[in-house]
Design a protein around this motif. Structure first.
Motif, PDB file in Angstrom:
ATOM      1  N   ARG A  52       0.838  -1.190   0.000  1.00  0.00           N
ATOM      2  CA  ARG A  52       0.000   0.000   0.000  1.00  0.00           C
ATOM      3  C   ARG A  52       0.878   1.247   0.000  1.00  0.00           C
ATOM      4  NH1 ARG A  52      -3.074  -3.093  -1.346  1.00  0.00           N
ATOM      5  NH2 ARG A  52      -5.201  -3.554  -0.641  1.00  0.00           N
ATOM      6  N   SER A  53       0.387   2.301  -0.671  1.00  0.00           N
ATOM      7  CA  SER A  53       1.025   3.608  -0.658  1.00  0.00           C
ATOM      8  C   SER A  53       0.070   4.585   0.013  1.00  0.00           C
ATOM      9  CB  SER A  53       1.350   4.070  -2.084  1.00  0.00           C
ATOM     10  OG  SER A  53       1.866   5.375  -2.087  1.00  0.00           O
ATOM     11  N   ILE A  54       0.515   5.205   1.111  1.00  0.00           N
ATOM     12  CA  ILE A  54      -0.320   6.153   1.849  1.00  0.00           C
ATOM     13  C   ILE A  54       0.031   7.554   1.359  1.00  0.00           C
ATOM     14  CG2 ILE A  54      -1.107   6.868   4.133  1.00  0.00           C
ATOM     15  CD1 ILE A  54       0.338   4.355   5.232  1.00  0.00           C
ATOM     16  N   GLU A  55      -0.908   8.205   0.688  1.00  0.00           N
ATOM     17  CA  GLU A  55      -0.636   9.475   0.033  1.00  0.00           C
ATOM     18  C   GLU A  55      -0.748  10.646   1.007  1.00  0.00           C
ATOM     19  OE1 GLU A  55       0.496   9.445  -3.084  1.00  0.00           O
ATOM     20  OE2 GLU A  55       0.297   7.261  -3.001  1.00  0.00           O
ATOM     21  N   ARG A  56      -0.217  11.795   0.567  1.00  0.00           N
ATOM     22  CA  ARG A  56      -0.109  12.972   1.421  1.00  0.00           C
ATOM     23  C   ARG A  56      -1.453  13.419   1.987  1.00  0.00           C
ATOM     24  NH1 ARG A  56       3.263  14.973   4.682  1.00  0.00           N
ATOM     25  NH2 ARG A  56       1.435  15.094   5.996  1.00  0.00           N
ATOM     26  N   ASP A  57      -2.508  13.403   1.169  1.00  0.00           N
ATOM     27  CA  ASP A  57      -3.798  13.902   1.662  1.00  0.00           C
ATOM     28  C   ASP A  57      -4.350  13.027   2.777  1.00  0.00           C
ATOM     29  OD1 ASP A  57      -4.291  11.812  -0.164  1.00  0.00           O
ATOM     30  OD2 ASP A  57      -6.280  12.575  -0.636  1.00  0.00           O
ATOM     31  N   ALA A  70       0.966   6.778  10.735  1.00  0.00           N
ATOM     32  CA  ALA A  70       0.717   6.443   9.333  1.00  0.00           C
ATOM     33  C   ALA A  70       0.602   4.935   9.134  1.00  0.00           C
ATOM     34  CB  ALA A  70       1.823   7.011   8.451  1.00  0.00           C
ATOM     35  N   LEU A  71       1.467   4.169   9.800  1.00  0.00           N
ATOM     36  CA  LEU A  71       1.491   2.728   9.590  1.00  0.00           C
ATOM     37  C   LEU A  71       0.276   2.034  10.186  1.00  0.00           C
ATOM     38  CD1 LEU A  71       5.303   1.986  10.103  1.00  0.00           C
ATOM     39  CD2 LEU A  71       4.052   2.369   7.972  1.00  0.00           C
ATOM     40  N   GLU A  72      -0.495   2.721  11.045  1.00  0.00           N
ATOM     41  CA  GLU A  72      -1.751   2.150  11.533  1.00  0.00           C
ATOM     42  C   GLU A  72      -2.743   1.911  10.392  1.00  0.00           C
ATOM     43  OE1 GLU A  72      -3.365   4.791  14.432  1.00  0.00           O
ATOM     44  OE2 GLU A  72      -2.115   4.044  16.086  1.00  0.00           O
ATOM     45  N   ALA A 131       7.414  14.258   4.114  1.00  0.00           N
ATOM     46  CA  ALA A 131       6.976  13.082   3.348  1.00  0.00           C
ATOM     47  C   ALA A 131       5.862  13.419   2.367  1.00  0.00           C
ATOM     48  CB  ALA A 131       6.512  11.977   4.290  1.00  0.00           C
ATOM     49  N   GLU A 132       6.008  12.959   1.131  1.00  0.00           N
ATOM     50  CA  GLU A 132       4.947  13.053   0.134  1.00  0.00           C
ATOM     51  C   GLU A 132       4.037  11.831   0.206  1.00  0.00           C
ATOM     52  OE1 GLU A 132       2.551  14.584  -2.685  1.00  0.00           O
ATOM     53  OE2 GLU A 132       4.288  15.612  -1.821  1.00  0.00           O
ATOM     54  N   ARG A 133       4.642  10.673   0.443  1.00  0.00           N
ATOM     55  CA  ARG A 133       3.874   9.441   0.620  1.00  0.00           C
ATOM     56  C   ARG A 133       4.726   8.458   1.404  1.00  0.00           C
ATOM     57  NH1 ARG A 133       5.438   9.358  -4.683  1.00  0.00           N
ATOM     58  NH2 ARG A 133       3.564  10.515  -5.168  1.00  0.00           N
ATOM     59  N   ALA A 135       9.200 -10.344   4.705  1.00  0.00           N
ATOM     60  CA  ALA A 135       8.148  -9.655   5.461  1.00  0.00           C
ATOM     61  C   ALA A 135       7.738  -8.368   4.764  1.00  0.00           C
ATOM     62  CB  ALA A 135       8.624  -9.363   6.881  1.00  0.00           C
ATOM     63  N   GLY A 136       8.701  -7.519   4.428  1.00  0.00           N
ATOM     64  CA  GLY A 136       8.358  -6.287   3.733  1.00  0.00           C
ATOM     65  C   GLY A 136       9.312  -5.155   4.062  1.00  0.00           C
ATOM     66  N   ARG A 137       9.101  -4.039   3.363  1.00  0.00           N
ATOM     67  CA  ARG A 137       9.934  -2.852   3.516  1.00  0.00           C
ATOM     68  C   ARG A 137       9.045  -1.623   3.633  1.00  0.00           C
ATOM     69  NH1 ARG A 137      15.162  -4.387   4.603  1.00  0.00           N
ATOM     70  NH2 ARG A 137      16.091  -5.619   2.935  1.00  0.00           N
ATOM     71  N   VAL A 138       9.527  -0.603   4.351  1.00  0.00           N
ATOM     72  CA  VAL A 138       8.909   0.718   4.362  1.00  0.00           C
ATOM     73  C   VAL A 138       9.815   1.665   3.578  1.00  0.00           C
ATOM     74  CG1 VAL A 138       8.326   2.715   5.793  1.00  0.00           C
ATOM     75  CG2 VAL A 138       7.636   0.425   6.512  1.00  0.00           C
ATOM     76  N   ASN A 139       9.221   2.414   2.660  1.00  0.00           N
ATOM     77  CA  ASN A 139       9.950   3.431   1.906  1.00  0.00           C
ATOM     78  C   ASN A 139       9.181   4.746   2.017  1.00  0.00           C
ATOM     79  OD1 ASN A 139      11.928   4.528   0.079  1.00  0.00           O
ATOM     80  ND2 ASN A 139      10.380   4.429  -1.523  1.00  0.00           N
ATOM     81  N   ILE A 140       9.848   5.782   2.519  1.00  0.00           N
ATOM     82  CA  ILE A 140       9.251   7.105   2.659  1.00  0.00           C
ATOM     83  C   ILE A 140       9.717   7.956   1.486  1.00  0.00           C
ATOM     84  CG2 ILE A 140       9.055   9.136   4.129  1.00  0.00           C
ATOM     85  CD1 ILE A 140       9.812   7.244   6.494  1.00  0.00           C
ATOM     86  N   VAL A 141       8.776   8.477   0.720  1.00  0.00           N
ATOM     87  CA  VAL A 141       9.103   9.274  -0.460  1.00  0.00           C
ATOM     88  C   VAL A 141       9.018  10.750  -0.088  1.00  0.00           C
ATOM     89  CG1 VAL A 141       8.519   9.781  -2.856  1.00  0.00           C
ATOM     90  CG2 VAL A 141       8.217   7.466  -1.961  1.00  0.00           C
ATOM     91  N   SER A 142      10.107  11.469  -0.290  1.00  0.00           N
ATOM     92  CA  SER A 142      10.191  12.871   0.122  1.00  0.00           C
ATOM     93  C   SER A 142       9.425  13.784  -0.826  1.00  0.00           C
ATOM     94  CB  SER A 142      11.657  13.319   0.156  1.00  0.00           C
ATOM     95  OG  SER A 142      12.393  12.589   1.096  1.00  0.00           O
TER      96      SER A 142
END
Length: 651
Positions: free
Chosen positions: A27-32, A45-47, A100-102, A120-127
């Motif tokens: 999933r990608s959590i967007e700025r809005d 955010a990760l909730e 963070a943008e997303r 398991a997975g990775r978290v990537n924060i996009v600036s």
């Protein structure tokens, strides 16, 4: 995707098309949505995504989480990426949401990011990066516990092919824990240069200052994780604040080569330090008197990373080949003094009186770690038919690790050249419904030394996931089953929690459900649920339970927007998160952190597209809960009700 993407994703900073196609549980959590959900911390955010649980926060100086039951180290935390570069190798400060943008949560073996595979997975924060359309905004927030925060975000073109952006944020708070204040500053400048339609270069910088007293939380009383006053601080105010300094600079480039081929890459340099004193709980006598250990910390990290990837299509194959590497220097210097009957350096749990005479510190740990690592990787996504897609990838690593114990003169070394694989398949049953399956294996270098001064072998893992996803207009649903096993994961040593020890093996399996639903043009619902059965099989540990990982957890978040054609009107949001019972210790005490439900709500009114007022409350009903634990003596209590009001001005 959760929320609405405001700009085209930069393929150099974000996950690629292979991850988007094959990792249906990502999933990608967007700025809005980050703004609507009141995400002031990474954990907030990760909730919004299933399968993530809070872990020990290292005295308030660590973003730490487990994905699908798998933990980072108690001291270094879970690894996460910023713009495709590992951002907390060695250590990293808590993230500020303003930059963070997303936030991408890339799950499973197909959640690979520039060759990095984790079952398991990775978290990537996009600036946030520059836009060629001028824009500016400012947000001013005031809330409970005298919390004041300001964010400024300005972007726009400098010339026809050069744009800039500057994000600045500052926060001061007295804090809800007695004597635990917070002062946070971040400055994030960025530039984008597009000399032609086929070439772009982007610089992103980030300078962070994070100052707060080191806070180990509260002890369990009579086996009750919520037995001590949740606001009581058991350190010493005279220890002062611990200072975290972090600076990051990165330069990335993308060149379109024609014929659907491109090359991208970048270089990132990060340096940081953590320095300060603390008085940490060491022993509980008569369920009232805390003996304390005096400590000092002096950590320094210097991390240089680079990567390059070429990608394109040949017929039905989408191929990518890349190389990456890093150089890490990490110095970890501790001093400490244990309490004794002659000098317990004690404090009363229910009536803390400060000003005790701290004992003289003695040398404890003085390690210098150096790593050199290079990686080659390749992957192919093959559209076998219109319905069936297969993916295969391999990653070859060559690494050298050296840890010098400056106290003893001993040197530990680790050398290896592992080869890891991943495989995946996706079958489109109908235009809306797809099946996917992924298998992968991984390795990860561990930092630090054990109680005997010896280094650790790398963490190794393998696992698979099977899932079903559905996408209809306004509806996005994914159900995933996973089964993963890892060996060599570090946790606190049950024989001496001042040190780390590797778990023989940790196995986690479970089911995750993620859903997003749009009801007309006004309402959006985001929901998730995870069942996670995580167990260890190491006979040296008193329990098979895994720290802070609940068997059941879920979140439901509702957002409604009632805006007119000119962007004026009311927005409402609210949600509830449930976290089930979790193990609070692995020392045989049987400590359980009780399950809890935590609600939040917000109301926002846009008087115009340029001016908005917002009021919000987190932990709306003031639930009492333990957020995470390191041991029965170090339990971090959950934040009480927090109310904030803010004004947003946009130009």
């Amino acid at each position: 995707m959760l929320g609405t993407r405001q700009s085209r994703a930069d393929p150099v900073l974000s996950s690629g098309p292979v991850t988007e196609a094959m990792s249906q549980s990502s999933r990608s959590i967007e700025r809005d949505l980050l703004t609507a959900a009141g995400a002031y911390r990474l954990a907030d955010a990760l909730e919004l995504v299933s399968g993530v649980s809070n872990q020990n926060n290292r005295g308030g100086f660590l973003d730490n989480f487990a994905i699908r039951g798998f933990l980072g180290t108690p001291d270094g935390g879970a690894e996460y990426y910023v713009d495709g570069f590992l951002a907390n190798r060695g250590m990293g400060p808590p993230r500020d949401p303003a930059t963070a943008e997303r936030i991408e949560l890339l799950k499973g073996p197909s959640g690979a990011l520039f060759g990095d595979i984790d079952p398991a997975g990775r978290v990537n924060i996009v600036s946030k990066t520059p836009a060629f359309t001028p824009a500016a905004s400012a947000v001013f927030t005031y809330g409970s516990f005298d919390t004041a925060r300001a964010e400024i975000d300005v972007t726009g073109p400098i010339t026809g092919n050069l744009a800039a952006r500057l994000v600045v944020a500052g926060e001061n708070s007295d804090g809800w824990r007695d004597h635990v204040s917070l002062r946070r500053r971040v400055v994030a400048p960025s530039l984008t240069w597009r000399p032609s339609d086929a070439v772009s270069l982007t610089y992103v910088g980030e300078i962070t200052r994070f100052d707060a007293p080191f806070d180990r939380g509260v002890p369990a009383i009579h086996g009750d994780a919520n037995g001590a006053p949740r606001s009581a601080f058991y350190g010493e105010p005279d220890d002062g604040v611990t200072l975290f300094r972090n600076e990051r600079h990165q330069l990335t480039a993308l060149a379109e080569l024609g014929g659907d081929w491109s090359i991208n890459g970048g270089i990132a340099w990060r340096t940081g330090s953590l320095k300060g004193f603390s008085s940490d709980q060491s022993r509980l006598i008569d369920n009232r008197t805390l003996w304390r250990q005096r400590r000092s910390r002096d950590f320094v990290v210097d991390d240089l990373s680079a990567r390059m990837e070429i990608a394109g299509t040949i017929g039905a194959h989408r191929i990518s080949v890349g190389a990456k590497g890093y150089l890490l220097d990490y110095a970890e210097r501790w001093m400490r003094r244990n309490p004794s009957a002659d000098n317990p350096y004690a404090i009363d749990v229910f009536d803390p009186v400060y000003g005790g005479q701290p004992p003289e510190l003695l040398p404890f740990t003085n390690n210098q770690e150096n790593r050199w690592s290079g990686t080659l990787y390749a992957q192919d996504m093959w559209d076998v038919t219109e319905r069936l897609t297969l993916v295969g990838g391999l990653r070859f690593d060559a690494y050298r690790q050296r840890i010098i114990n400056n106290r003893t003169g001993e040197t530990g070394r680790a050398i290896g050249e592992p080869l890891n694989f991943r495989l995946g398949a996706r079958y489109q049953i109908s235009p809306a419904i797809a099946l996917h399956g992924n298998w992968g294996e991984s390795f990860l270098l561990n930092s630090g030394t054990d109680s005997a001064g010896q280094g650790f072998a790398p963490e190794r893992g393998k696992g698979y996931e099977l899932g079903l996803s559905g996408a209809w207009p306004g509806v996005d649903v994914a159900v995933t089953w996973f089964d993963i096993r890892k060996a060599g994961i570090l946790t606190n040593d049950p024989a001496d929690p001042n040190f780390l020890a590797p778990i023989g093996s940790l196995k986690s399996r479970g089911v995750e459900v993620d859903a997003a639903l749009k009801l007309g043009s006004r309402w959006q619902i985001v929901g998730n649920y995870a069942w996670n059965d995580a167990r260890t099989d190491d006979a040296s540990f008193a329990t098979a339970q895994v720290l802070n990982v609940p068997e059941h957890a879920g979140t439901l978040f509702l957002l409604g927007r009632f805006l007119d054609a000119e962007g004026r009107g009311l927005s409402l949001s609210g949600g509830v998160s449930y976290i089930g019972d979790r193990a609070g210790a692995i020392d045989g005490s049987g400590l359980i952190l009780p399950g809890y439900a935590k609600a939040k709500a917000a109301v926002e009114y846009a008087f115009s597209p340029r001016f908005t007022l917002r009021a919000e409350a987190d932990n709306l009903f003031d639930a009492r809960y333990a957020q995470s634990s390191y041991s029965p003596l170090w339990i971090f209590p959950g934040q009480p009700r927090m109310v904030r009001v803010s004004a947003r001005i946009s130009l």
